[in-house]
Design an enzyme around this catalytic site. Structure first.
Site, mmCIF file in Angstrom:
data_model
loop_
_atom_site.group_PDB
_atom_site.id
_atom_site.type_symbol
_atom_site.label_atom_id
_atom_site.label_comp_id
_atom_site.label_asym_id
_atom_site.label_seq_id
_atom_site.Cartn_x
_atom_site.Cartn_y
_atom_site.Cartn_z
ATOM 1 N N LYS A 1 0.886 -1.172 0.000
ATOM 2 C CA LYS A 1 0.000 0.000 0.000
ATOM 3 C C LYS A 1 0.921 1.218 0.000
ATOM 4 C CE LYS A 1 -4.118 1.897 0.404
ATOM 5 N NZ LYS A 1 -5.013 1.940 -0.754
ATOM 6 N N ASP B 1 -5.475 -2.950 -2.425
ATOM 7 C CA ASP B 1 -6.906 -2.838 -2.749
ATOM 8 C C ASP B 1 -7.176 -3.359 -4.160
ATOM 9 O OD1 ASP B 1 -5.250 -0.688 -3.245
ATOM 10 O OD2 ASP B 1 -6.765 0.850 -2.981
ATOM 11 N N ASP C 1 -2.569 -12.179 5.333
ATOM 12 C CA ASP C 1 -3.627 -12.848 6.098
ATOM 13 C C ASP C 1 -4.951 -12.715 5.352
ATOM 14 O OD1 ASP C 1 -5.094 -14.001 8.088
ATOM 15 O OD2 ASP C 1 -4.812 -12.403 9.566
ATOM 16 N N ASP D 1 -6.907 -15.597 2.616
ATOM 17 C CA ASP D 1 -8.260 -16.104 2.881
ATOM 18 C C ASP D 1 -9.158 -15.883 1.664
ATOM 19 O OD1 ASP D 1 -7.739 -17.083 5.361
ATOM 20 O OD2 ASP D 1 -9.369 -16.005 6.364
#
Ligand code: NAD
Length: 355
Positions: A192, A224, A248, A252
């Protein structure tokens, strides 16, 4: 005959059932490939809290450090949900990662052709399948930074801090480049950098290390955008490298688009390759003790252990092929089908037969 000492952290919920399945498969593959294993169980998570009042007893840490490798089921459950942070089962996960120096988390997210129907993405998006390896930094960043409560301008306030050192970024970047080199040689570094200083340092160092790996094509992507690209066009990714928290979340997401969380393995590695191998899912308290859990993620974690910890590539491949075969024939556990689901022990036996 070679012998490897494996520490078993069965943990809570479905943990004991899925670890026992993986142990059965390891024993079977060991017979075929002349590998002997010594399995030693240690307490972790809620089971450890119940037995000795803490989620990560000293004996467990010492036992894991003395093992050649460690296989973990999962920890946690409603019984321990109201305990304060430091006494919760999940605290043991951060503790064991730190104690073993596991700074790399490798999480493959692969769409199995036989399970395309379970993928929530449109058919035209996944027509070519996808096979992504996420390399997540595991012992730095915001999960390990300074945190606390304080009184701020508007009253009670909480804070967490993200910090990354050059050393931490360099070593994870190298693992990622090496991993890409063994695959399709394409690396996407996710950060980011338009907002965070840690990301700007991350990006600078990844570019520096890239000079050592001219054969690997590297690009940057903002987190993003990455979250969006994973559902728009997942096949564009080969290896992804990213920080602890971004990894993390993105891993997922990547696991979800494969169709079943019960299928995905992971490896957490240190400098000396001694590692901890575990499924990416949790302890599934809703189905614990019912012989319903899908053990494949844990079985594939054991295969990753054979490959990364012990360099037993043939034995690892035999397990992966046996799983593929069982899925192709159409055997499924309840998380993958509504009809004729096999139990944990039944699908384990099918995989052993296929071996
Ligand atoms: P979960 O992964 O345990 O379960 C989510 C859903 O997926 C549930 O419906 C569950 O039945 C299903 N599921 C998960 N694994 C499955 C398998 N192998 N076969 C079939 N179905 C499966 O996540 P959760 O419900 O958010 O968390 C439950 C507990 O696990 C919590 O205490 C959480 O803190 C803990 N947890 C532990 C780990 C870990 O040990 N590494 C990771 C995540 C969550």
């Amino acid at each position: 005959m070679k012998n490897y000492k494996i520490g078993l952290l069965r943990g809570d919920g479905i943990g004991p059932e899925i670890v026992d399945s993986a142990v059965k498969v390891l024993k079977a593959v060991g017979e075929k490939y002349q590998i002997d294993f010594t399995f030693t169980p240690y307490l972790i998570g809620g089971a450890a809290i119940d037995a000795c009042g803490e989620p990560l007893p000293k004996e467990t840490v010492e036992g894991c450090l003395a093992s050649d490798s460690v296989l973990l089921g999962a920890v946690g459950g409603p019984k321990w949900d109201t305990l304060p942070g430091n006494f919760r089962p999940e605290k043991a996960l951060l503790g064991i990662r730190a104690a073993m120096g596991l700074f790399t988390n490798l999480r493959p997210a692969k769409l199995y052709p036989a399970l395309k129907g379970a993928c929530p993405l449109r058919e035209d998006i996944v027509k070519d399948g996808f096979d992504i390896m996420i390399v997540r930094e595991l012992t730095g960043g915001i999960y390990f930074g300074e945190r606390g409560y304080r009184q701020g301008k508007y009253g009670e306030e909480a804070f967490d801090t993200e910090a990354y050192s050059r050393m931490e970024i360099e070593r994870i970047a190298r693992v990622a480049f090496e991993t890409a080199r063994k695959r399709r040689k394409k690396l996407t570094s996710i950060d980011k950098a338009n907002v965070l200083e840690t990301s700007r340092l991350w990006r600078k160092i990844v570019h520096e290390i890239a000079a050592e790996y001219p054969d690997v094509e590297v690009s940057d992507m903002l987190v993003d955008n990455a979250a969006m690209q994973l559902v728009r066009n997942p096949s564009q990714f080969d290896v992804i490298v990213t920080s602890n928290m971004f990894g993390d979340i993105l891993s997922d997401e990547a696991s979800q688009i494969t169709g079943s969380i019960g299928m995905l393995a992971s490896a957490s590695l240190s400098d000396n390759k001694r590692g901890l191998y575990e499924p990416i899912h949790g302890s599934a308290p809703d189905i614990a003790g019912q012989n319903k859990a899908n053990p494949i993620a844990t079985i594939l974690s054991a295969a990753m252990m054979l490959l990364y910890a012990f360099d037993e590539a043939a034995a690892a491949e035999a397990i992966v092929n046996a799983v593929d075969k069982v899925l192709e024939v159409g055997y499924r556990t309840a998380d993958l089908t509504r009809e004729n689901a096999l139990s944990t022990t039944e699908i384990t036996d099918k995989i052993i037969e296929a071996l």
